[in-house]
Scaffold this motif. Structure first.
Motif, PDB file in Angstrom:
ATOM      1  N   GLN A 299       2.461  35.739  36.524  1.00  0.00           N
ATOM      2  CA  GLN A 299       3.155  35.653  37.818  1.00  0.00           C
ATOM      3  C   GLN A 299       4.595  36.142  37.719  1.00  0.00           C
ATOM      4  O   GLN A 299       5.515  35.598  38.343  1.00  0.00           O
ATOM      5  CB  GLN A 299       3.109  34.215  38.367  1.00  0.00           C
ATOM      6  N   TRP A 300       4.788  37.215  36.974  1.00  0.00           N
ATOM      7  CA  TRP A 300       6.141  37.707  36.773  1.00  0.00           C
ATOM      8  C   TRP A 300       6.711  38.348  38.037  1.00  0.00           C
ATOM      9  O   TRP A 300       7.933  38.333  38.221  1.00  0.00           O
ATOM     10  CB  TRP A 300       6.176  38.689  35.606  1.00  0.00           C
ATOM     11  N   ALA A 301       5.860  38.902  38.885  1.00  0.00           N
ATOM     12  CA  ALA A 301       6.376  39.457  40.133  1.00  0.00           C
ATOM     13  C   ALA A 301       7.072  38.360  40.955  1.00  0.00           C
ATOM     14  O   ALA A 301       8.120  38.594  41.559  1.00  0.00           O
ATOM     15  CB  ALA A 301       5.242  40.091  40.940  1.00  0.00           C
ATOM     16  N   ARG A 302       6.512  37.148  40.944  1.00  0.00           N
ATOM     17  CA  ARG A 302       7.127  36.029  41.671  1.00  0.00           C
ATOM     18  C   ARG A 302       8.389  35.552  40.968  1.00  0.00           C
ATOM     19  O   ARG A 302       9.419  35.299  41.593  1.00  0.00           O
ATOM     20  CB  ARG A 302       6.123  34.878  41.792  1.00  0.00           C
ATOM     21  N   HIS A 303       8.338  35.463  39.640  1.00  0.00           N
ATOM     22  CA  HIS A 303       9.500  34.969  38.892  1.00  0.00           C
ATOM     23  C   HIS A 303      10.671  35.960  38.968  1.00  0.00           C
ATOM     24  O   HIS A 303      11.835  35.540  38.938  1.00  0.00           O
ATOM     25  CB  HIS A 303       9.130  34.722  37.433  1.00  0.00           C
ATOM     26  N   PHE A 304      10.371  37.258  39.041  1.00  0.00           N
ATOM     27  CA  PHE A 304      11.423  38.263  39.052  1.00  0.00           C
ATOM     28  C   PHE A 304      11.942  38.537  40.464  1.00  0.00           C
ATOM     29  O   PHE A 304      12.875  39.315  40.630  1.00  0.00           O
ATOM     30  CB  PHE A 304      10.905  39.579  38.465  1.00  0.00           C
ATOM     31  N   SER A 305      11.338  37.909  41.464  1.00  0.00           N
ATOM     32  CA  SER A 305      11.807  38.096  42.835  1.00  0.00           C
ATOM     33  C   SER A 305      12.998  37.189  43.093  1.00  0.00           C
ATOM     34  O   SER A 305      12.982  36.007  42.750  1.00  0.00           O
ATOM     35  CB  SER A 305      10.684  37.778  43.827  1.00  0.00           C
ATOM     36  N   ALA A 306      14.027  37.738  43.732  1.00  0.00           N
ATOM     37  CA  ALA A 306      15.219  36.949  44.065  1.00  0.00           C
ATOM     38  C   ALA A 306      15.098  36.245  45.392  1.00  0.00           C
ATOM     39  O   ALA A 306      15.984  35.475  45.788  1.00  0.00           O
ATOM     40  CB  ALA A 306      16.441  37.866  44.077  1.00  0.00           C
ATOM     41  N   ILE A 307      14.009  36.490  46.084  1.00  0.00           N
ATOM     42  CA  ILE A 307      13.861  35.929  47.454  1.00  0.00           C
ATOM     43  C   ILE A 307      13.178  34.552  47.385  1.00  0.00           C
ATOM     44  O   ILE A 307      12.166  34.400  46.713  1.00  0.00           O
ATOM     45  CB  ILE A 307      13.025  36.890  48.327  1.00  0.00           C
TER      46      ILE A 307
END
Length: 307
Positions: A299-307
């Motif tokens: 779930q790195w896309a979620r962890h790397f999102s600033a939103i």
């Protein structure tokens, strides 16, 4: 087979602009590569290169010939590599480029699982924060963000490439009342210098509701690496603008906190890059599919999102 070897010597020499470098990659001598290309020129009846002491330059005929043969040559080469894979499984040396710290944090930890699945693949991983010439330097794949996309290279998006403002709890305690980007104009900034251009880039900030604002910080120091900027920020030295993948460990540990957490910088995507071929080598396809899978699992896309 001799014609195939001559074409391989020509294509690799054209890609790197040097018989010596092509020879190194083909495990041949420069003399053998030059002789093979000369034989090909004799058979074709045209000169393919203008030769100088410093560099090879394609002639007009050479450029036309390269355009005709390179795609077909790579397809044949990939087909041979796939058939040569150990017992039908992906095999061979896998040359990958990835950023130094990003690779150590997020790619190297996947190595044991990748090799458990594909034991016949030998990783040859290069850690560099600069963009590489994927085709010209003979890489099978690269992972990064903000790369130019040259002809013959495709990108598969893995995660957003967001940047965020961070500072230490001690610095924030000493500088209360920061509620809007305008409040940063008198704050010490730990700014990132581009390793490609050497310049400090001017970033616009984006709000969660998509409003825009300019970002102005006093230059206290400059760094060429987000990891270094994070470590400097932990010493109460100011506000750093860093990539989310580097900020995540510091934010989780509490060593850093986000400044203006509703604001971030949109910087495209982190992607995996590879050559555009209908028939990819099995080792490359295995790596690309594995990285896409692991980004989803972790779930790195979620962890790397600033939103």
């Amino acid at each position: 087979m001799e014609n195939f070897s001559s074409i391989e010597c020509f294509v690799r020499s054209a890609e790197v602009g040097s018989f010596a470098e092509a020879a190194r990659r083909l495990s041949l001598t420069p003399a053998a590569v030059g002789k093979s290309v000369a034989k090909l020129e004799t058979r074709l009846g045209v000169r393919l290169f203008q030769r100088s002491t410093r560099r090879l330059t394609l002639t007009e005929a050479g450029r036309r010939f390269l355009g005709k043969v390179r795609t077909s040559f790579n397809t044949i080469q990939n087909a041979v590599a796939n058939l040569a894979s150990a017992e039908g499984h992906p095999a061979g040396t896998l040359k990958v480029s990835v950023g130094t710290v990003f690779g150590c944090l997020y790619v190297v930890p996947l190595l044991s699982e990748f090799l458990r699945r594909y034991p016949a693949i030998t990783p040859d991983w290069h850690f560099d924060n600069r963009q590489v010439d994927l085709i010209g330097q003979g890489f099978d794949a690269a992972i990064g963000g903000g790369f130019d996309l040259p002809q013959g290279v495709v990108a598969r998006k893995l995660a957003p490439a967001h940047r965020v403002l961070v500072a230490s709890p001690g610095w924030l305690e000493a500088h209360p009342g920061i509620g809007h980007p305008d409040d940063l104009s008198e704050c010490d900034g730990i700014l990132i210098r581009s390793p490609q251009t050497g310049r400090i880039r001017s970033w616009p900030l984006t709000h969660r509701n998509q409003a825009q604002a300019s970002l102005t910080l006093k230059t206290r120091m400059t760094m060429s690496d987000s990891e270094a900027a994070c470590r400097a920020a932990t010493q109460d030295l100011g506000v750093a603008l860093v990539s989310m993948p580097f900020a995540v460990p510091y934010l989780r540990s509490g060593m850093l906190q986000r400044v203006l957490p509703d604001w971030y910088v949109e910087d495209g995507h982190i992607s995996v890059y590879y050559s555009e071929h209908k028939l990819l080598p099995g080792k490359t396809r295995a790596f690309v599919d594995f990285i896409i899978e692991q980004f989803a699992v972790q779930q790195w896309a979620r962890h790397f999102s600033a939103i």
